[in-house]
Motif scaffolding. Sequence first.
Motif, PDB file in Angstrom:
ATOM      1  N   ARG A   8       0.870  -1.186   0.000  1.00  0.00           N
ATOM      2  CA  ARG A   8       0.000   0.000   0.000  1.00  0.00           C
ATOM      3  C   ARG A   8       0.906   1.235   0.000  1.00  0.00           C
ATOM      4  O   ARG A   8       1.102   1.906   1.011  1.00  0.00           O
ATOM      5  CB  ARG A   8      -0.927  -0.034   1.220  1.00  0.00           C
ATOM      6  N   ASP A   9       1.485   1.486  -1.172  1.00  0.00           N
ATOM      7  CA  ASP A   9       2.522   2.511  -1.282  1.00  0.00           C
ATOM      8  C   ASP A   9       2.016   3.914  -0.969  1.00  0.00           C
ATOM      9  O   ASP A   9       2.747   4.722  -0.394  1.00  0.00           O
ATOM     10  CB  ASP A   9       3.145   2.485  -2.688  1.00  0.00           C
ATOM     11  N   GLU A  10       0.790   4.216  -1.351  1.00  0.00           N
ATOM     12  CA  GLU A  10       0.248   5.557  -1.082  1.00  0.00           C
ATOM     13  C   GLU A  10       0.189   5.813   0.425  1.00  0.00           C
ATOM     14  O   GLU A  10       0.574   6.895   0.903  1.00  0.00           O
ATOM     15  CB  GLU A  10      -1.151   5.699  -1.697  1.00  0.00           C
ATOM     16  N   ASP A  11      -0.290   4.826   1.164  1.00  0.00           N
ATOM     17  CA  ASP A  11      -0.351   4.972   2.622  1.00  0.00           C
ATOM     18  C   ASP A  11       1.048   5.012   3.230  1.00  0.00           C
ATOM     19  O   ASP A  11       1.293   5.736   4.199  1.00  0.00           O
ATOM     20  CB  ASP A  11      -1.159   3.825   3.232  1.00  0.00           C
ATOM     21  N   ALA A  12       1.950   4.222   2.651  1.00  0.00           N
ATOM     22  CA  ALA A  12       3.339   4.227   3.144  1.00  0.00           C
ATOM     23  C   ALA A  12       3.969   5.602   2.955  1.00  0.00           C
ATOM     24  O   ALA A  12       4.647   6.117   3.851  1.00  0.00           O
ATOM     25  CB  ALA A  12       4.151   3.168   2.411  1.00  0.00           C
ATOM     26  N   ILE A  13       3.727   6.218   1.809  1.00  0.00           N
ATOM     27  CA  ILE A  13       4.281   7.553   1.537  1.00  0.00           C
ATOM     28  C   ILE A  13       3.750   8.565   2.550  1.00  0.00           C
ATOM     29  O   ILE A  13       4.507   9.384   3.079  1.00  0.00           O
ATOM     30  CB  ILE A  13       3.948   7.979   0.091  1.00  0.00           C
ATOM     31  N   LYS A  14       2.460   8.487   2.851  1.00  0.00           N
ATOM     32  CA  LYS A  14       1.885   9.409   3.839  1.00  0.00           C
ATOM     33  C   LYS A  14       2.538   9.212   5.207  1.00  0.00           C
ATOM     34  O   LYS A  14       2.812  10.185   5.923  1.00  0.00           O
ATOM     35  CB  LYS A  14       0.372   9.180   3.947  1.00  0.00           C
ATOM     36  N   LEU A  33      10.771   4.951  -2.577  1.00  0.00           N
ATOM     37  CA  LEU A  33       9.405   4.715  -3.042  1.00  0.00           C
ATOM     38  C   LEU A  33       9.088   5.548  -4.283  1.00  0.00           C
ATOM     39  O   LEU A  33       8.538   5.041  -5.268  1.00  0.00           O
ATOM     40  CB  LEU A  33       8.407   5.027  -1.931  1.00  0.00           C
ATOM     41  N   HIS A  34       9.420   6.835  -4.233  1.00  0.00           N
ATOM     42  CA  HIS A  34       9.164   7.706  -5.389  1.00  0.00           C
ATOM     43  C   HIS A  34       9.969   7.252  -6.599  1.00  0.00           C
ATOM     44  O   HIS A  34       9.480   7.289  -7.731  1.00  0.00           O
ATOM     45  CB  HIS A  34       9.506   9.156  -5.036  1.00  0.00           C
ATOM     46  N   ARG A  35      11.197   6.813  -6.351  1.00  0.00           N
ATOM     47  CA  ARG A  35      12.042   6.337  -7.450  1.00  0.00           C
ATOM     48  C   ARG A  35      11.428   5.105  -8.101  1.00  0.00           C
ATOM     49  O   ARG A  35      11.410   4.974  -9.337  1.00  0.00           O
ATOM     50  CB  ARG A  35      13.435   6.020  -6.897  1.00  0.00           C
ATOM     51  N   GLY A  36      10.904   4.193  -7.276  1.00  0.00           N
ATOM     52  CA  GLY A  36      10.271   2.990  -7.814  1.00  0.00           C
ATOM     53  C   GLY A  36       9.007   3.284  -8.584  1.00  0.00           C
ATOM     54  O   GLY A  36       8.634   2.523  -9.485  1.00  0.00           O
ATOM     55  N   ARG A  37       8.360   4.402  -8.253  1.00  0.00           N
ATOM     56  CA  ARG A  37       7.132   4.799  -8.956  1.00  0.00           C
ATOM     57  C   ARG A  37       7.419   5.761 -10.100  1.00  0.00           C
ATOM     58  O   ARG A  37       6.499   6.326 -10.682  1.00  0.00           O
ATOM     59  CB  ARG A  37       6.180   5.459  -7.951  1.00  0.00           C
ATOM     60  N   ALA A  38       8.708   5.965 -10.400  1.00  0.00           N
ATOM     61  CA  ALA A  38       9.152   6.869 -11.478  1.00  0.00           C
ATOM     62  C   ALA A  38       8.732   8.317 -11.224  1.00  0.00           C
ATOM     63  O   ALA A  38       8.586   9.103 -12.160  1.00  0.00           O
ATOM     64  CB  ALA A  38       8.632   6.393 -12.842  1.00  0.00           C
ATOM     65  N   SER A  39       8.557   8.675  -9.948  1.00  0.00           N
ATOM     66  CA  SER A  39       8.270  10.069  -9.587  1.00  0.00           C
ATOM     67  C   SER A  39       9.612  10.742  -9.289  1.00  0.00           C
ATOM     68  O   SER A  39       9.990  10.946  -8.126  1.00  0.00           O
ATOM     69  CB  SER A  39       7.339  10.121  -8.366  1.00  0.00           C
TER      70      SER A  39
END
Length: 331
Positions: free
Chosen positions: A207-213, A235-241
């Motif tokens: 649940r990457d969105e919750d992890a980022i928060k 996390l952002h790197r893995g999501r190409a952000s």
Amino acid sequence: MCIRDRALETLARVEAIAPASTFVVAHEALAHYARRDFDRAQERFEALRAADPYRLEQLDIYSNVLYVKEARAELSRLAHAATRAEKYRPETCCVVGNYYSLKAQHERAVLYFQRALKLDRGCLSAWTLMGHEYIEMKNTAAAIEAYRRAVDVNARDYRAWYGLGQTYEILNMYFYALYYYRKAAVLRPRDARMWIAIAQCYEKLNRDEDAIKGYERAAQHDDQEGHALLKLARLHRGRASHDEAFACYSHYARLHNDTDAADLGDATAEALLYLATAHKKSERYDEAQTCLGKLLDYPGPEKLEAQAMLREIRALVDPASSVPADVMGDL
């Protein structure tokens, strides 16, 4: 200003009126301990012991401070002093237990925490510390029981809730772990460790969105080592952000800017290499070379990557410098 800072201000005013009060000094030490300012807490505890060498109240908390700072010699002296003052006190047993724990003698540490509980079944420190020892001994069932007893003694003890979360996380029971970590976070909302623990569980549940928060919340609350920033960057790197990853890596690199090149950690080297690559792609060659220069004394594989990238950048900046000498002679 948080409640602990206000408490310290109030205690400072009281100390000005009653400078010899050991009660005030003791609570100043406890407030610094709660803020995780262990150096200041140790200073206040030492002042307390100088004023009253035979005082045993809160000595178990002082031993926690020395344990976290890995001050083995000081903890040994404290254990001997407490034993000479009064051997059969729960605080003394906790101090000795912490000493054996620091020496990685976990079975002996548990023995002393059990002795503390024979003297006082409501000794919160003994239940919590015993839970920690059982975790070290990989006895998760006993750890859960100890932490639950601690919660029964004081439901506002965040360490016990956090310990339960850790135990269930070890068992890969992440929803249970989340429940207990949230309990701890309610009690310590400004503690980055609570939010990092919650975010890690979300990450393991994909649940990457919750992890980022969660990591963002941790980064806002005194994440001095930048653990949350590093997790966010990955996390952002893995999501190409890449913009978000660049910002997190930049902040992380600034936190560790004063570290000597030979002492760079793997995470700092990772951040510098990522930043250098991003600067190179954007043709910010000076910034890229600055990042790469810090990696030239790094013993890991990033050093070779940095050297190769530096050659590429120099060739781009000054193409003539990349032409071999024998070719220059033919020209």
